[in-house]
Scaffold this motif. Sequence first.
Motif, PDB file in Angstrom:
ATOM      1  N   ASN A 154       7.638 -11.863  21.729  1.00 54.55           N
ATOM      2  CA  ASN A 154       8.726 -12.860  22.352  1.00 54.55           C
ATOM      3  C   ASN A 154       8.175 -13.214  23.553  1.00 54.55           C
ATOM      4  O   ASN A 154       7.898 -12.428  24.594  1.00 54.55           O
ATOM      5  CB  ASN A 154      10.056 -12.459  22.422  1.00 54.55           C
ATOM      6  N   ILE A 155       8.082 -14.778  24.070  1.00 61.91           N
ATOM      7  CA  ILE A 155       7.241 -15.076  25.222  1.00 61.91           C
ATOM      8  C   ILE A 155       8.376 -15.921  25.903  1.00 61.91           C
ATOM      9  O   ILE A 155       9.030 -16.823  25.336  1.00 61.91           O
ATOM     10  CB  ILE A 155       6.071 -15.802  24.920  1.00 61.91           C
ATOM     11  N   LYS A 156       8.570 -15.486  27.111  1.00 61.54           N
ATOM     12  CA  LYS A 156       9.545 -16.689  28.021  1.00 61.54           C
ATOM     13  C   LYS A 156       8.817 -16.989  29.281  1.00 61.54           C
ATOM     14  O   LYS A 156       8.472 -16.249  30.047  1.00 61.54           O
ATOM     15  CB  LYS A 156      10.785 -15.872  28.432  1.00 61.54           C
ATOM     16  N   GLU A 157       8.565 -18.437  29.059  1.00 58.97           N
ATOM     17  CA  GLU A 157       7.892 -19.051  30.239  1.00 58.97           C
ATOM     18  C   GLU A 157       8.800 -19.570  31.296  1.00 58.97           C
ATOM     19  O   GLU A 157       9.940 -20.271  30.894  1.00 58.97           O
ATOM     20  CB  GLU A 157       6.813 -20.083  29.704  1.00 58.97           C
ATOM     21  N   ASP A 158       8.465 -19.558  32.716  1.00 55.82           N
ATOM     22  CA  ASP A 158       9.303 -20.173  33.447  1.00 55.82           C
ATOM     23  C   ASP A 158       8.457 -20.887  34.563  1.00 55.82           C
ATOM     24  O   ASP A 158       7.953 -20.254  35.503  1.00 55.82           O
ATOM     25  CB  ASP A 158      10.105 -19.125  34.526  1.00 55.82           C
ATOM     26  N   LYS A 159       8.161 -22.122  34.228  1.00 61.55           N
ATOM     27  CA  LYS A 159       7.276 -23.063  34.854  1.00 61.55           C
ATOM     28  C   LYS A 159       7.709 -23.297  36.401  1.00 61.55           C
ATOM     29  O   LYS A 159       7.127 -24.036  37.012  1.00 61.55           O
ATOM     30  CB  LYS A 159       6.891 -24.038  33.983  1.00 61.55           C
ATOM     31  N   ILE A 168      -5.322 -20.472  42.436  1.00 63.45           N
ATOM     32  CA  ILE A 168      -5.359 -20.781  41.072  1.00 63.45           C
ATOM     33  C   ILE A 168      -3.889 -21.099  40.847  1.00 63.45           C
ATOM     34  O   ILE A 168      -2.969 -20.185  41.253  1.00 63.45           O
ATOM     35  CB  ILE A 168      -5.699 -19.821  40.294  1.00 63.45           C
ATOM     36  N   ASN A 169      -3.197 -22.148  40.383  1.00 59.82           N
ATOM     37  CA  ASN A 169      -1.894 -22.246  40.074  1.00 59.82           C
ATOM     38  C   ASN A 169      -1.315 -21.396  38.821  1.00 59.82           C
ATOM     39  O   ASN A 169      -2.038 -21.296  37.893  1.00 59.82           O
ATOM     40  CB  ASN A 169      -1.710 -23.856  39.668  1.00 59.82           C
ATOM     41  N   CYS A 170      -0.518 -20.779  39.326  1.00 60.32           N
ATOM     42  CA  CYS A 170       0.212 -19.821  38.294  1.00 60.32           C
ATOM     43  C   CYS A 170       1.899 -20.164  38.161  1.00 60.32           C
ATOM     44  O   CYS A 170       2.417 -20.675  39.055  1.00 60.32           O
ATOM     45  CB  CYS A 170      -0.039 -18.375  38.675  1.00 60.32           C
ATOM     46  N   TYR A 171       2.180 -19.469  37.111  1.00 61.61           N
ATOM     47  CA  TYR A 171       3.802 -19.643  36.822  1.00 61.61           C
ATOM     48  C   TYR A 171       4.287 -18.183  36.195  1.00 61.61           C
ATOM     49  O   TYR A 171       3.263 -17.560  35.823  1.00 61.61           O
ATOM     50  CB  TYR A 171       4.083 -20.830  36.121  1.00 61.61           C
ATOM     51  N   LYS A 172       5.568 -18.077  36.361  1.00 61.27           N
ATOM     52  CA  LYS A 172       5.973 -17.034  35.898  1.00 61.27           C
ATOM     53  C   LYS A 172       6.040 -16.874  34.163  1.00 61.27           C
ATOM     54  O   LYS A 172       6.634 -17.775  33.577  1.00 61.27           O
ATOM     55  CB  LYS A 172       7.238 -16.599  36.507  1.00 61.27           C
ATOM     56  N   ALA A 173       5.866 -15.550  33.551  1.00 59.83           N
ATOM     57  CA  ALA A 173       6.086 -15.452  32.155  1.00 59.83           C
ATOM     58  C   ALA A 173       6.341 -14.006  31.838  1.00 59.83           C
ATOM     59  O   ALA A 173       5.896 -13.387  32.578  1.00 59.83           O
ATOM     60  CB  ALA A 173       4.912 -16.023  31.410  1.00 59.83           C
ATOM     61  N   ILE A 174       7.231 -14.021  30.916  1.00 55.34           N
ATOM     62  CA  ILE A 174       7.793 -12.433  30.493  1.00 55.34           C
ATOM     63  C   ILE A 174       7.224 -12.469  28.901  1.00 55.34           C
ATOM     64  O   ILE A 174       7.722 -13.373  28.066  1.00 55.34           O
ATOM     65  CB  ILE A 174       8.913 -12.223  30.925  1.00 55.34           C
ATOM     66  N   ALA A 175       6.523 -11.392  28.580  1.00 55.33           N
ATOM     67  CA  ALA A 175       6.492 -11.064  27.045  1.00 55.33           C
ATOM     68  C   ALA A 175       6.781  -9.868  26.696  1.00 55.33           C
ATOM     69  O   ALA A 175       6.747  -8.769  27.542  1.00 55.33           O
ATOM     70  CB  ALA A 175       4.850 -11.370  26.823  1.00 55.33           C
ATOM     71  N   GLU A 197       2.644   4.630  14.462  1.00 54.31           N
ATOM     72  CA  GLU A 197       3.555   4.639  15.663  1.00 54.31           C
ATOM     73  C   GLU A 197       3.787   3.162  16.053  1.00 54.31           C
ATOM     74  O   GLU A 197       2.850   2.542  16.094  1.00 54.31           O
ATOM     75  CB  GLU A 197       3.194   5.528  16.521  1.00 54.31           C
ATOM     76  N   TYR A 198       5.018   3.156  16.908  1.00 57.32           N
ATOM     77  CA  TYR A 198       5.231   2.029  17.350  1.00 57.32           C
ATOM     78  C   TYR A 198       5.750   2.165  19.076  1.00 57.32           C
ATOM     79  O   TYR A 198       6.255   3.160  19.211  1.00 57.32           O
ATOM     80  CB  TYR A 198       6.360   1.207  16.893  1.00 57.32           C
ATOM     81  N   ILE A 199       5.138   1.356  19.818  1.00 61.74           N
ATOM     82  CA  ILE A 199       5.474   1.242  21.311  1.00 61.74           C
ATOM     83  C   ILE A 199       6.058  -0.190  21.815  1.00 61.74           C
ATOM     84  O   ILE A 199       5.502  -1.092  21.427  1.00 61.74           O
ATOM     85  CB  ILE A 199       4.340   1.674  22.257  1.00 61.74           C
ATOM     86  N   GLU A 200       7.148  -0.020  22.347  1.00 62.68           N
ATOM     87  CA  GLU A 200       7.896  -1.242  22.862  1.00 62.68           C
ATOM     88  C   GLU A 200       7.293  -1.342  24.280  1.00 62.68           C
ATOM     89  O   GLU A 200       7.301  -0.676  25.369  1.00 62.68           O
ATOM     90  CB  GLU A 200       9.366  -0.898  22.912  1.00 62.68           C
ATOM     91  N   VAL A 201       6.861  -2.781  24.495  1.00 63.54           N
ATOM     92  CA  VAL A 201       6.218  -3.091  25.606  1.00 63.54           C
ATOM     93  C   VAL A 201       6.694  -4.300  26.257  1.00 63.54           C
ATOM     94  O   VAL A 201       7.056  -5.240  25.493  1.00 63.54           O
ATOM     95  CB  VAL A 201       4.790  -3.251  25.303  1.00 63.54           C
TER      96      VAL A 201
END
Length: 255
Positions: A154-159, A168-175, A197-201
């Motif tokens: 799941n990716i959320k981008e906040d431009k 370098i121009n950057c914006y915030k994102a959470i994955a 096995e599974y790891i939540e990241v």
Amino acid sequence: MKQINTIVLALIFCNLSAQINLKQISFKQKDSITDKELYKKGLIKSIEKIKPLIDGMGKAFGLEKKEETDIKIQKEVDSIVNNISQKEIDKDIRIFHFEYINNRVLKRWEAKENGETLTYPIFLDYQKGKEYYHFPNEGEREFQYIFKKIKNLNIKEDKNQNKKICEINCYKAIATYTEIEEAVNNPEFPEFNKPEEYIEVKLEMWVTKDIKTLYHPVLKVKEILENFYPLEINESNNFIEGSIRKYTLKEIVKM
């Protein structure tokens, strides 16, 4: 009509000129404790996880008895847990390097902050996704570059949140995603078998669209790199809780 064409061509030119071709890029990895007690519990859990592997090695190669090995591991665990501090963790700061040799091959390696090499260089043909140990490669065996296996991305981008990193121009994102550690099932060496096995990241990132490549010094999640290129990452997971692993851009050299 002519004016519209001129505008379109100008936009295309601006977009192309924004693309960054890399010559060198490196990232600094630093862990920070956010909750000491939670971190200790996670550390114990991670060490307990490898106990069966150590026991299996002892059994397979006729080394120490399991009881002797367990005592040594427990002493090591106690020593690590009792002496854990941010100062000790800071001793393990690492630098991950990419150096582009030509238009298809890059060299990657890890080093300490003082420049001392930690890993031998590996060469990656990023057009084929193949790796090898020497350059130029004269018939040497190649290995497939392996991306992490994940699910539930799941990716959320906040431009609207912006900042510059090395101009370098950057914006915030959470994955967020579930990392899959594949099961090992080897009939010849059952001592080393383990279930899937599974790891939540969770990754909190500053990202750019100006660098387009699927290969990153510290991130091996293809599904994320298909969208953007992170220049700063704060990583947390449920495997060792109570800590954040931060990756920051140390150096970038453009073509």
